[in-house]
Scaffold this motif. Sequence first.
Motif, PDB file in Angstrom:
ATOM      1  N   LYS A   1       3.246   2.618  -8.707  1.00 32.41           N
ATOM      2  CA  LYS A   1       2.458   3.211  -8.935  1.00 32.41           C
ATOM      3  C   LYS A   1       2.589   4.691  -9.579  1.00 32.41           C
ATOM      4  O   LYS A   1       3.200   5.007  -9.728  1.00 32.41           O
ATOM      5  N   LEU A   2       1.052   4.508  -9.848  1.00 28.87           N
ATOM      6  CA  LEU A   2       1.213   6.588 -10.784  1.00 28.87           C
ATOM      7  C   LEU A   2       1.264   7.755 -10.162  1.00 28.87           C
ATOM      8  O   LEU A   2      -0.362   7.244  -9.723  1.00 28.87           O
TER       9      LEU A   2
ATOM     10  N   LEU B   1      -2.648   9.115  -0.846  1.00 29.73           N
ATOM     11  CA  LEU B   1      -2.340   8.813  -1.832  1.00 29.73           C
ATOM     12  C   LEU B   1      -2.644   7.494  -2.572  1.00 29.73           C
ATOM     13  O   LEU B   1      -3.204   6.926  -3.054  1.00 29.73           O
ATOM     14  N   LEU B   2      -1.046   6.857  -2.073  1.00 31.56           N
ATOM     15  CA  LEU B   2      -0.246   5.387  -2.021  1.00 31.56           C
ATOM     16  C   LEU B   2      -1.376   4.445  -2.032  1.00 31.56           C
ATOM     17  O   LEU B   2      -1.475   3.720  -3.830  1.00 31.56           O
TER      18      LEU B   2
ATOM     19  N   ILE C   1       3.473  17.484   5.732  1.00 31.39           N
ATOM     20  CA  ILE C   1       2.120  17.561   5.650  1.00 31.39           C
ATOM     21  C   ILE C   1       2.038  16.487   4.235  1.00 31.39           C
ATOM     22  O   ILE C   1       1.364  15.732   3.268  1.00 31.39           O
ATOM     23  N   LYS C   2       3.068  17.052   3.511  1.00 34.10           N
ATOM     24  CA  LYS C   2       3.319  15.783   2.217  1.00 34.10           C
ATOM     25  C   LYS C   2       3.805  14.364   2.258  1.00 34.10           C
ATOM     26  O   LYS C   2       3.486  13.941   1.491  1.00 34.10           O
ATOM     27  N   GLU C   3       4.380  13.983   2.726  1.00 30.73           N
ATOM     28  CA  GLU C   3       4.294  12.928   4.145  1.00 30.73           C
ATOM     29  C   GLU C   3       3.330  12.556   3.993  1.00 30.73           C
ATOM     30  O   GLU C   3       2.639  10.783   3.562  1.00 30.73           O
ATOM     31  N   ASP C   4       1.861  12.782   4.449  1.00 31.19           N
ATOM     32  CA  ASP C   4       0.653  12.213   5.177  1.00 31.19           C
ATOM     33  C   ASP C   4       0.311  11.985   3.781  1.00 31.19           C
ATOM     34  O   ASP C   4      -0.799  11.066   3.749  1.00 31.19           O
TER      35      ASP C   4
ATOM     36  N   PRO D   1       0.263  -0.857   0.217  1.00 31.30           N
ATOM     37  CA  PRO D   1      -0.550  -0.258  -0.201  1.00 31.30           C
ATOM     38  C   PRO D   1       0.888   1.573   0.183  1.00 31.30           C
ATOM     39  O   PRO D   1       0.605   2.219  -0.575  1.00 31.30           O
ATOM     40  N   LEU D   2       1.833   1.483   0.633  1.00 29.15           N
ATOM     41  CA  LEU D   2       2.535   2.953   0.710  1.00 29.15           C
ATOM     42  C   LEU D   2       3.957   2.521   0.029  1.00 29.15           C
ATOM     43  O   LEU D   2       4.729   3.344   0.399  1.00 29.15           O
TER      44      LEU D   2
END
Length: 305
Positions: free
Chosen positions: A73-74, A115-116, A107-110, A36-37
């Motif tokens: 992943k796209l 989204l991944l 925030i970007k990591e979250d 998932p990640l």
Amino acid sequence: MFFRNLTLFRFSPAVAEDLHRLDDALADHRLRSCGPLEMGTKGFVPPVGRGEEAPLTHAVNASTLVTVGSEDKLLPAAVVNDELHRKVQKIVEEEGRKVGGRERKRIKEDLLTELLPRAFVRSSRLSAYVDKRHGWLVLDTSSRKSAENALTQVREALGSFPAVPLAPEEGPRVLMTDWLATGNLPAGLALGDECELRDPASATGAIARCRRQELDSEEVKEHLRNGKQVFQLGLTFDDRMSFVLGEDLVVRKLKFLDVVLDEMGDSHQDAAAEMDARFALLTLELERLLAKMEEWFGLPRPADA
């Protein structure tokens, strides 16, 4: 299955002897699905058949076929950045404060964590074979990066696989320019209908590309007289295959001609038999071509250490 491009590496007889354990070595490096990640995974998939029980190699005579697979992943950067901007802007408007670099990174990591798991997955496959008798690794790609990535997978599986890029003793660009300028090609070779000419001394990098054109025309010769050299040249070998050969010795647009396809016929009773016939035909035809390339350009097989 016929390869459409050829990126080539060479290895020594001692390395060839070590390839007897290839099938067992690949078993621990089978492609698995993306978690998932995870942004992507790489590994080996069966070149013939499907499922966990299908072997990861397929051998015919002295050649062994493998297939490197990947799942990616796209998640376009623009999508992430747009969502990041939206969240940062919301904080600015609702809390009346600036968002610092460290907080923006969190925030970007979250966002990636969010989204991944929902991103689409793109699968790809790259086939390759090792010719243990003559020391060739042949990959069905014209991309050096893709070839190096696949080679890395093999090296990781085996622990070591010292296959090296080609190191021609005869300059391919100079030799192919002479073929085109004089019409004196090696026996069995004939000009095709496309080429790419460049002026290596020009600061502007002047390029002339010809397609579906007679290569012995006055127009092409004028480019050569003006100092351009051959960077890619369309060729036909023994009236059995056509291709475009680059000055990097990558074979592009490989196509077997009708005389070769007619020899295979269509009498095979099942898919496995047809696969064996196609792979045998591919490797036998390329064995002849690669032997000639070794002769034309001086491509010695690496010696044992």
